[in-house]
Design a protein around this motif. Structure first.
Motif, mmCIF file in Angstrom:
data_model
loop_
_atom_site.group_PDB
_atom_site.id
_atom_site.type_symbol
_atom_site.label_atom_id
_atom_site.label_comp_id
_atom_site.label_asym_id
_atom_site.label_seq_id
_atom_site.Cartn_x
_atom_site.Cartn_y
_atom_site.Cartn_z
ATOM 1 N N ILE A 145 0.857 -1.187 0.000
ATOM 2 C CA ILE A 145 0.000 0.000 0.000
ATOM 3 C C ILE A 145 0.893 1.237 0.000
ATOM 4 C CG2 ILE A 145 -1.870 1.201 1.220
ATOM 5 C CD1 ILE A 145 -2.267 -1.523 2.781
ATOM 6 N N LEU A 146 0.593 2.183 -0.880
ATOM 7 C CA LEU A 146 1.397 3.392 -1.017
ATOM 8 C C LEU A 146 0.584 4.625 -0.654
ATOM 9 C CD1 LEU A 146 3.942 4.955 -2.216
ATOM 10 C CD2 LEU A 146 2.664 4.978 -4.364
ATOM 11 N N ASP A 147 1.152 5.465 0.208
ATOM 12 C CA ASP A 147 0.579 6.788 0.460
ATOM 13 C C ASP A 147 1.596 7.803 -0.043
ATOM 14 O OD1 ASP A 147 -1.316 8.624 1.345
ATOM 15 O OD2 ASP A 147 -0.304 8.884 3.271
ATOM 16 N N THR A 148 1.132 8.799 -0.764
ATOM 17 C CA THR A 148 2.047 9.819 -1.274
ATOM 18 C C THR A 148 1.330 11.154 -1.315
ATOM 19 O OG1 THR A 148 3.676 10.290 -3.012
ATOM 20 C CG2 THR A 148 1.526 9.429 -3.733
ATOM 21 N N MET A 149 1.990 12.185 -1.873
ATOM 22 C CA MET A 149 1.380 13.518 -1.875
ATOM 23 C C MET A 149 1.868 14.326 -3.073
ATOM 24 S SD MET A 149 3.491 15.413 1.197
ATOM 25 C CE MET A 149 2.559 16.928 1.019
ATOM 26 N N ASN A 150 1.240 15.499 -3.268
ATOM 27 C CA ASN A 150 1.548 16.320 -4.439
ATOM 28 C C ASN A 150 2.993 16.820 -4.453
ATOM 29 O OD1 ASN A 150 1.154 18.043 -2.299
ATOM 30 N ND2 ASN A 150 -0.515 19.194 -3.236
ATOM 31 N N LYS A 166 4.712 -0.604 -8.785
ATOM 32 C CA LYS A 166 5.018 -1.821 -8.028
ATOM 33 C C LYS A 166 4.071 -2.094 -6.861
ATOM 34 C CE LYS A 166 9.962 -1.590 -9.149
ATOM 35 N NZ LYS A 166 10.014 -2.813 -9.951
ATOM 36 N N VAL A 167 3.078 -1.215 -6.637
ATOM 37 C CA VAL A 167 2.197 -1.399 -5.478
ATOM 38 C C VAL A 167 0.818 -1.900 -5.909
ATOM 39 C CG1 VAL A 167 3.424 0.336 -4.117
ATOM 40 C CG2 VAL A 167 1.397 1.018 -5.453
ATOM 41 N N ASP A 168 0.085 -2.412 -4.926
ATOM 42 C CA ASP A 168 -1.266 -2.930 -5.172
ATOM 43 C C ASP A 168 -2.342 -1.890 -4.888
ATOM 44 O OD1 ASP A 168 -0.411 -5.810 -5.572
ATOM 45 O OD2 ASP A 168 0.358 -5.435 -3.555
ATOM 46 N N VAL A 169 -2.061 -1.018 -3.906
ATOM 47 C CA VAL A 169 -3.041 -0.007 -3.479
ATOM 48 C C VAL A 169 -2.336 1.347 -3.386
ATOM 49 C CG1 VAL A 169 -4.722 0.667 -1.703
ATOM 50 C CG2 VAL A 169 -4.179 -1.754 -2.031
ATOM 51 N N ILE A 170 -2.991 2.396 -3.876
ATOM 52 C CA ILE A 170 -2.485 3.754 -3.661
ATOM 53 C C ILE A 170 -3.558 4.550 -2.937
ATOM 54 C CG2 ILE A 170 -3.252 4.525 -5.960
ATOM 55 C CD1 ILE A 170 -0.877 6.493 -5.940
ATOM 56 N N THR A 171 -3.159 5.320 -1.926
ATOM 57 C CA THR A 171 -4.099 6.202 -1.227
ATOM 58 C C THR A 171 -3.615 7.638 -1.392
ATOM 59 O OG1 THR A 171 -3.061 6.310 0.968
ATOM 60 C CG2 THR A 171 -4.404 4.378 0.505
ATOM 61 N N ILE A 172 -4.457 8.469 -1.994
ATOM 62 C CA ILE A 172 -4.143 9.890 -2.184
ATOM 63 C C ILE A 172 -5.433 10.693 -2.020
ATOM 64 C CG2 ILE A 172 -2.086 9.718 -3.653
ATOM 65 C CD1 ILE A 172 -3.823 9.867 -6.094
ATOM 66 N N ASN A 173 -5.304 12.008 -1.861
ATOM 67 C CA ASN A 173 -6.532 12.798 -1.742
ATOM 68 C C ASN A 173 -7.047 13.199 -3.130
ATOM 69 O OD1 ASN A 173 -5.299 15.261 -2.576
ATOM 70 N ND2 ASN A 173 -4.760 15.811 -0.484
ATOM 71 N N ASP A 174 -8.212 13.821 -3.160
ATOM 72 C CA ASP A 174 -8.867 14.125 -4.437
ATOM 73 C C ASP A 174 -8.048 15.091 -5.301
ATOM 74 O OD1 ASP A 174 -9.364 16.001 -2.469
ATOM 75 O OD2 ASP A 174 -11.488 16.232 -2.902
ATOM 76 N N GLU A 175 -7.454 16.092 -4.668
ATOM 77 C CA GLU A 175 -6.630 17.051 -5.402
ATOM 78 C C GLU A 175 -5.426 16.356 -6.044
ATOM 79 O OE1 GLU A 175 -3.578 20.720 -4.318
ATOM 80 O OE2 GLU A 175 -4.997 20.034 -2.808
ATOM 81 N N GLU A 176 -4.790 15.456 -5.284
ATOM 82 C CA GLU A 176 -3.623 14.727 -5.781
ATOM 83 C C GLU A 176 -4.000 13.750 -6.890
ATOM 84 O OE1 GLU A 176 -1.583 15.034 -1.369
ATOM 85 O OE2 GLU A 176 -2.702 13.244 -1.966
#
Length: 307
Positions: A145-150, A166-176
């Motif tokens: 699981i990947l969390d990242t930002m702008n 390379k990841v299965d899940v990405i979590t980002i906000n709507d703007e990103e």
């Protein structure tokens, strides 16, 4: 139950909101993710770096919550990463007042041998090359699981795209999500991001909940309407920790179970914002968590008669 490996900052924050301000307090993505995931009594470890100015009591807090800290490097004579920010009256926007990378500038993560077989990896918001390094040290995770930002989209897009592939899940906000995809519609954005690698796309919308996309399936979880939001720092990381922690506890990474994980993540994030920093997460009881889950259930369940 699956082993959970977390990489992210363990840091100092100084926060100012319309309701008050703090001096240096415990913060960092790795800290919030770890404390949130600890609600599920999973076998978890945090990989991070601090200076020798980092209080032992903070490390003890993590171990007290059954978080393995073998992977937290303490640099003699080094200073811990520090971030200071001021939130606007709407609490959705903020200004960064100061960022001091300190020991984080030369961070080369080392995954403890006992966690190289972790089934679930939660890559907290950090430089993409650090995230990639951790991923390459894990033998064969069931779910990454990947969390990242702008900030990384602006300054390290090529490296970020390597991790995303390379990841299965990405979590980002709507703007990103809109920035990364170039699409305004979140449904279109999720489809485009899925072509970059992740099978599942989680788009966080703050006080408006979170969306989960997988192929043609979509799930929406609302955020619980709160009378008071005191400090939103770490809410996204707490969400990620709840999401990853629930999946690690159940060992089920199906779309149906990810729906539950989204609700658990949203539930824990609703506690995080009630006090400054990690204070609320440190004192949170299982009874409180379950009671609020009942509120989520009432909020989201209904019967309708089709005419």
């Amino acid at each position: 139950m699956s082993k959970l490996l977390i990489v992210g900052t363990v840091a100092f924050d100084a926060i100012e909101t319309p309701f008050g301000k703090t001096d240096k307090i415990l913060g960092g993505a790795g800290t919030y993710i770890g404390l949130s995931a600890s609600q599920f009594n999973v076998d978890s470890a945090v990989v991070s770096i601090v200076g020798d100015d980092f209080p032992q009591e903070y490390l003890d807090l993590l171990t007290k919550n059954n978080i393995n800290i073998e992977g937290i490097e303490v640099v003699p004579g080094g200073k811990t990463f520090f971030w200071s920010g001021r939130y606007h009256n709407d609490l959705n926007s903020r200004d960064t007042l100061d960022t001091q990378l300190n020991v984080l500038a030369d961070f080369n993560p080392v995954v403890p041998n006992s966690y190289k077989d972790a089934e679930i990896v939660m890559l907290g918001n950090l430089h993409p090359l650090v995230q990639l390094s951790v991923l390459e040290q894990i033998e064969s995770p069931k779910l990454a699981i990947l969390d990242t930002m702008n900030f990384w989209m602006d300054n390290a897009l090529e490296d970020l795209m390597k991790v995303i592939s390379k990841v299965d899940v990405i979590t980002i906000n709507d703007e990103e999500a809109r920035q990364l995809s170039g699409e305004y519609s979140l449904a279109k954005a999720a489809k485009k991001i899925a072509t970059m690698g992740p099978k599942y796309v989680v788009i966080k919308k703050g006080e408006h909940g979170a969306l989960l996309f997988h192929e043609e399936q979509v799930f929406f979880a609302p955020a619980l309407p709160l009378e008071e939001v005191f400090d939103p720092t770490g809410a996204g990381d707490t969400f990620a920790g709840g999401f990853a922690g629930y999946l690690a506890k159940t060992g089920d990474i199906s779309f149906e179970n990810m729906k539950n994980a989204i609700i658990y993540g949203s539930n824990l994030a609703s506690f995080c914002v009630e006090k400054f920093g990690t204070e609320r997460m440190e004192e949170l009881s299982g009874e409180e968590v379950n009671s609020r889950l009942e509120e989520f259930k009432k909020l989201t369940q209904f019967e309708i008669a089709l005419t």
